[in-house]
Design a protein around this motif. Structure first.
Motif, mmCIF file in Angstrom:
data_model
loop_
_atom_site.group_PDB
_atom_site.id
_atom_site.type_symbol
_atom_site.label_atom_id
_atom_site.label_comp_id
_atom_site.label_asym_id
_atom_site.label_seq_id
_atom_site.Cartn_x
_atom_site.Cartn_y
_atom_site.Cartn_z
ATOM 1 N N ALA A 197 -6.923 9.663 0.299
ATOM 2 C CA ALA A 197 -7.178 8.229 0.489
ATOM 3 C C ALA A 197 -6.491 7.375 -0.574
ATOM 4 O O ALA A 197 -7.096 6.484 -1.174
ATOM 5 C CB ALA A 197 -8.686 7.961 0.497
ATOM 6 N N SER A 223 -3.659 5.270 -0.188
ATOM 7 C CA SER A 223 -3.389 3.914 0.287
ATOM 8 C C SER A 223 -4.050 3.715 1.649
ATOM 9 O O SER A 223 -4.372 4.675 2.343
ATOM 10 C CB SER A 223 -1.880 3.660 0.386
ATOM 11 O OG SER A 223 -1.312 4.408 1.431
ATOM 12 N N ALA A 224 -4.232 2.454 2.013
ATOM 13 C CA ALA A 224 -5.025 2.149 3.200
ATOM 14 C C ALA A 224 -4.369 2.609 4.490
ATOM 15 O O ALA A 224 -5.040 2.997 5.447
ATOM 16 C CB ALA A 224 -5.289 0.646 3.261
ATOM 17 N N ARG A 281 -8.135 8.840 9.749
ATOM 18 C CA ARG A 281 -9.348 8.024 9.706
ATOM 19 C C ARG A 281 -9.858 7.717 11.109
ATOM 20 O O ARG A 281 -11.067 7.737 11.363
ATOM 21 C CB ARG A 281 -9.074 6.710 8.964
ATOM 22 C CG ARG A 281 -8.800 6.872 7.484
ATOM 23 C CD ARG A 281 -8.381 5.536 6.857
ATOM 24 N NE ARG A 281 -7.952 5.692 5.489
ATOM 25 C CZ ARG A 281 -8.762 5.694 4.443
ATOM 26 N NH1 ARG A 281 -10.049 5.524 4.636
ATOM 27 N NH2 ARG A 281 -8.294 5.841 3.225
ATOM 28 N N SER A 300 -13.046 9.211 8.056
ATOM 29 C CA SER A 300 -12.510 9.026 6.717
ATOM 30 C C SER A 300 -11.836 10.320 6.290
ATOM 31 O O SER A 300 -12.065 11.383 6.889
ATOM 32 C CB SER A 300 -13.606 8.654 5.708
ATOM 33 O OG SER A 300 -14.396 9.788 5.405
ATOM 34 N N HIS A 327 -9.607 4.587 -1.461
ATOM 35 C CA HIS A 327 -10.273 3.920 -0.344
ATOM 36 C C HIS A 327 -11.447 4.758 0.143
ATOM 37 O O HIS A 327 -11.348 5.519 1.116
ATOM 38 C CB HIS A 327 -9.263 3.640 0.764
ATOM 39 C CG HIS A 327 -8.153 2.738 0.315
ATOM 40 N ND1 HIS A 327 -8.267 1.364 0.294
ATOM 41 C CD2 HIS A 327 -6.931 3.021 -0.196
ATOM 42 C CE1 HIS A 327 -7.157 0.838 -0.191
ATOM 43 N NE2 HIS A 327 -6.336 1.822 -0.496
ATOM 44 N N SER A 339 -15.737 4.845 1.044
ATOM 45 C CA SER A 339 -16.998 4.170 1.324
ATOM 46 C C SER A 339 -18.107 4.828 0.504
ATOM 47 O O SER A 339 -17.895 5.871 -0.130
ATOM 48 C CB SER A 339 -17.335 4.276 2.815
ATOM 49 O OG SER A 339 -17.567 5.645 3.159
ATOM 50 N N ASN A 374 -1.623 3.564 -9.015
ATOM 51 C CA ASN A 374 -2.240 2.839 -7.902
ATOM 52 C C ASN A 374 -1.924 1.350 -7.957
ATOM 53 O O ASN A 374 -1.731 0.702 -6.927
ATOM 54 C CB ASN A 374 -3.762 3.035 -7.931
ATOM 55 C CG ASN A 374 -4.169 4.467 -7.668
ATOM 56 O OD1 ASN A 374 -3.404 5.258 -7.127
ATOM 57 N ND2 ASN A 374 -5.383 4.814 -8.058
ATOM 58 N N SER A 410 -1.628 0.379 -4.206
ATOM 59 C CA SER A 410 -2.501 1.221 -3.384
ATOM 60 C C SER A 410 -3.941 0.737 -3.414
ATOM 61 O O SER A 410 -4.714 1.022 -2.493
ATOM 62 C CB SER A 410 -2.443 2.673 -3.874
ATOM 63 O OG SER A 410 -1.146 3.201 -3.726
ATOM 64 N N GLY A 411 -4.328 0.053 -4.479
ATOM 65 C CA GLY A 411 -5.692 -0.436 -4.584
ATOM 66 C C GLY A 411 -6.340 0.013 -5.876
ATOM 67 O O GLY A 411 -5.708 0.639 -6.732
#
Length: 432
Positions: A213, A215-216, A223, A228, A250, A252, A273, A278-279
């Motif tokens: 996970a 990058s989105a 997913r 996920s 990414h 939850s 990241n 990537s987040g």
């Protein structure tokens, strides 16, 4: 020998600060007594006084260090374009000797920054091992397993298993190199491959290194099918043994619970990241949920350095910014993520802390620098803040791995740094 310093940071869970303390290195390369000098047992061993701070060697939980020869390529592209358009074509031009040259320079760079253990995922294992053996660094290797043009994932999997079965998991002096499995990701391997890797690794108590996970958009298909990436890997049977998930951006709340329940460690790579947009990984939530987290640099083509001190600061800064909470992570959290946390994330209790019985992987940080202008006679919290926020790789003076000095006065003791840099530069110029 006995090392004596005004400050010793054992990196125990409380992140204690020991003043006027000693670190005893036994003949087998392990640690003996670590504690205040006043309570130290008598010894006939030589005593070396160091005028600074002693702490455990840093643990870089995710790297592709041979990519030093690719540093600077495609630096302004997002992850998938960077991989497909720049990195994978460049890697196709690398020879086994090129990989060795890149790993040698990467290892030198890491040791000079106090990284005594790195978790590496790359190709041409024999050449990676040879480079690491030359510098004396410790490493966990996950030879890459991918299903991309030019690669046969079944053959790669079989090769890793056969190597472990014949040579064992540990190689080199004092078993400094541990072999594991490096399946790249859920989007570069078919489901059957992930299942088989999990089975093979559990049968050998070997570590599995896998990108999760990051990058989105990279795992959109996975997913859609499984909900996920962690749920996919759990359903396919990759989990259940020693698994290290790189990036894990990414996630939850349910994903975090899945990782914690399966005992999966996470390699948090804030610099890479951020650069690849990537987040920001949810590190405070992962720690609160019981996930073991360490810090990683990722490869020197996506970061672009191998500096875990920088990652300490970025991990704290991004955690605070993403939660708008100045207490989300603090200096002690950062130091433990880079040491003890990294060891726990990879399932090792013999590195990452200065404790009796662990390997004598020790870093000496000098303090004759503006970062410590107030000296060492300050409150513990102040001292740790200066170390994490103001010091850095430039202050690493000496490094020992299993009691062997591999860095002296900020330079490697077993290889010529300038020759390593020149050799890597020649490879880069040839493949560009």
């Amino acid at each position: 020998m006995r090392l004596r310093a005004p400050i010793v940071l054992p990196c125990d869970p409380a992140c204690s600060v020991l003043r006027d303390a000693v670190v005893d290195v036994l003949p087998d390369g392990r640690l003996g007594y670590v504690g205040p000098f006043a309570d130290a047992p008598a010894t006939a061993d030589p005593v070396r006084s160091v005028p600074g701070i002693l702490l455990p060697g840093l643990v870089n939980t995710h790297a592709h260090s041979p990519m030093t020869v690719l540093r600077g390529m495609g630096g302004d592209l997002p992850l998938l374009r960077w991989l497909r358009e720049i990195i994978w074509p460049a890697e196709a031009k690398l020879t086994p000797a090129d990989v060795e040259v890149g790993m040698l320079l990467g290892s030198v760079e890491m040791l000079r920054g106090g990284i005594t253990t790195s978790v590496e995922q790359y190709f041409h294992t024999d050449h990676v091992v040879r480079a690491l053996s030359a510098t004396g660094q410790r490493a966990l290797l996950g030879p890459a397993i991918v299903d991309t043009p030019g690669h046969d994932w079944r053959a790669q999997l079989d090769e890793v298993s056969a190597r472990i079965d014949v040579d064992g998991r540990f190689l080199g002096t004092h078993g400094r190199i541990e072999l594991g499995y490096g399946p790249h990701s859920g989007y570069t391997l078919p489901p059957a491959a992930l299942t088989m890797v999990g089975e093979a690794a559990r049968a050998r108590d070997a570590l599995v290194l896998i990108h999760v996970a990051e990058s989105a958009e990279e795992d959109a298909e996975q997913r859609a099918r499984y909900g996920s990436v962690p749920r996919m890997l759990a359903e396919l049977g990759l989990f259940g043994g020693r698994v290290l998930a790189a990036h894990a951006v990414h996630l939850s709340d349910e994903d975090i619970a899945v990782l914690a329940g399966a005992g999966v460690g996470v390699a948090h790579c804030p610099g890479s990241n951020a650069k690849l947009t990537s987040g920001i990984a949810r590190v405070p939530a992962m720690l609160a949920g019981g996930v073991r987290v360490g810090l990683g640099t990722d490869g020197p083509a996506s970061n672009d350095d191998l500096d875990l001190w920088e990652e300490m600061r970025l991990a704290v800064l991004l955690a605070r910014l993403s939660t708008m909470d100045p207490t989300a992570l603090v200096a002690t959290d950062a130091l433990l993520l880079a040491t003890r946390g990294g060891a726990e994330a990879v399932g090792r209790d013999d590195i990452g802390a200065l404790e009796a019985g662990r390997w004598a992987d020790v870093v000496h940080v000098r303090v004759d620098d503006p970062a410590f202008s107030a000296g060492l006679d300050v409150p513990d919290e102040h001292l740790l803040a200066n170390l994490v926020w103001a010091a850095g790789a430039r202050l690493v003076q000496d490094v020992w791995v299993a009691g062997e000095q591999v860095v002296a006065d900020h330079e490697p003791t077993t290889v010529d740094r300038m020759k390593a840099q020149a050799a890597a530069g020649e490879v880069t110029r040839r493949i560009r």
